[in-house]
Design a protein around this motif. Sequence first.
Motif, PDB file in Angstrom:
ATOM      1  N   PHE A 113      -0.151   3.249  -6.366  1.00 26.05           N
ATOM      2  CA  PHE A 113      -1.153   2.471  -5.640  1.00 26.05           C
ATOM      3  C   PHE A 113      -2.577   2.901  -5.957  1.00 26.05           C
ATOM      4  O   PHE A 113      -3.497   2.091  -5.889  1.00 26.05           O
ATOM      5  CB  PHE A 113      -0.868   2.516  -4.136  1.00 26.05           C
ATOM      6  CG  PHE A 113       0.317   1.683  -3.773  1.00 26.05           C
ATOM      7  CD1 PHE A 113       0.226   0.301  -3.703  1.00 26.05           C
ATOM      8  CD2 PHE A 113       1.555   2.269  -3.558  1.00 26.05           C
ATOM      9  CE1 PHE A 113       1.323  -0.482  -3.406  1.00 26.05           C
ATOM     10  CE2 PHE A 113       2.655   1.494  -3.263  1.00 26.05           C
ATOM     11  CZ  PHE A 113       2.544   0.112  -3.176  1.00 26.05           C
ATOM     12  N   ARG A 167       4.820   7.073  -5.863  1.00 29.59           N
ATOM     13  CA  ARG A 167       4.354   5.882  -5.153  1.00 29.59           C
ATOM     14  C   ARG A 167       2.872   5.978  -4.798  1.00 29.59           C
ATOM     15  O   ARG A 167       2.155   4.996  -4.844  1.00 29.59           O
ATOM     16  CB  ARG A 167       5.210   5.630  -3.915  1.00 29.59           C
ATOM     17  CG  ARG A 167       6.566   5.021  -4.298  1.00 29.59           C
ATOM     18  CD  ARG A 167       7.360   4.608  -3.108  1.00 29.59           C
ATOM     19  NE  ARG A 167       8.529   3.838  -3.515  1.00 29.59           N
ATOM     20  CZ  ARG A 167       9.072   2.886  -2.785  1.00 29.59           C
ATOM     21  NH1 ARG A 167       8.574   2.589  -1.597  1.00 29.59           N
ATOM     22  NH2 ARG A 167      10.119   2.217  -3.222  1.00 29.59           N
ATOM     23  N   SER A 206       0.836  -1.203   0.000  1.00 28.74           N
ATOM     24  CA  SER A 206       0.000   0.000   0.000  1.00 28.74           C
ATOM     25  C   SER A 206       0.871   1.253   0.000  1.00 28.74           C
ATOM     26  O   SER A 206       2.050   1.207   0.362  1.00 28.74           O
ATOM     27  CB  SER A 206      -0.889   0.031   1.247  1.00 28.74           C
ATOM     28  OG  SER A 206      -0.097   0.247   2.401  1.00 28.74           O
ATOM     29  N   ALA A 207       0.255   2.359  -0.379  1.00 25.09           N
ATOM     30  CA  ALA A 207       0.965   3.636  -0.330  1.00 25.09           C
ATOM     31  C   ALA A 207       1.314   3.987   1.105  1.00 25.09           C
ATOM     32  O   ALA A 207       2.357   4.589   1.364  1.00 25.09           O
ATOM     33  CB  ALA A 207       0.111   4.734  -0.952  1.00 25.09           C
TER      34      ALA A 207
END
Length: 139
Positions: free
Chosen positions: A136, A132, A80-81
């Motif tokens: 996601f 990033r 996940s981010a």
Amino acid sequence: MANAVATFLDRRLDGRAAPLVIGDLLVIAVLFGAGTVHHNGVAFVTSNPGYLAGTIAPFLIGWIVAAPLLGAYSPGAAESAKAAVPLALRSWLVADAVALGLRATPFVSGGVQLSFVAVSLGVGLVGLALWRTLFFKLR
């Protein structure tokens, strides 16, 4: 000793993070490449491709050294981010320091002006965080 290194790397590297590796390297290269073109012009950069490579290289080297050691690609980074962004940010702090250290040597041109320290730190932090986060959101 080799077993300890392998164990350490097993905890720091997860194959599922491969897209992050590629994206991180591209983001760093594009951001610092764009800055080089902005400050020197397209004509200068195209006629001196080694200059562009020499500007980008310390930042890529810093990232390649710091990111795996600080867990930017550890298990969980590809989940996940919320996990991936902080790992990238802490890695960039060290990567930028390594890059600036390289630029401070006589082997790499560019030097280390205080204003550039702030810019390189900020550009890397913002660029990696945005990339990033988008990764996601879009996957």
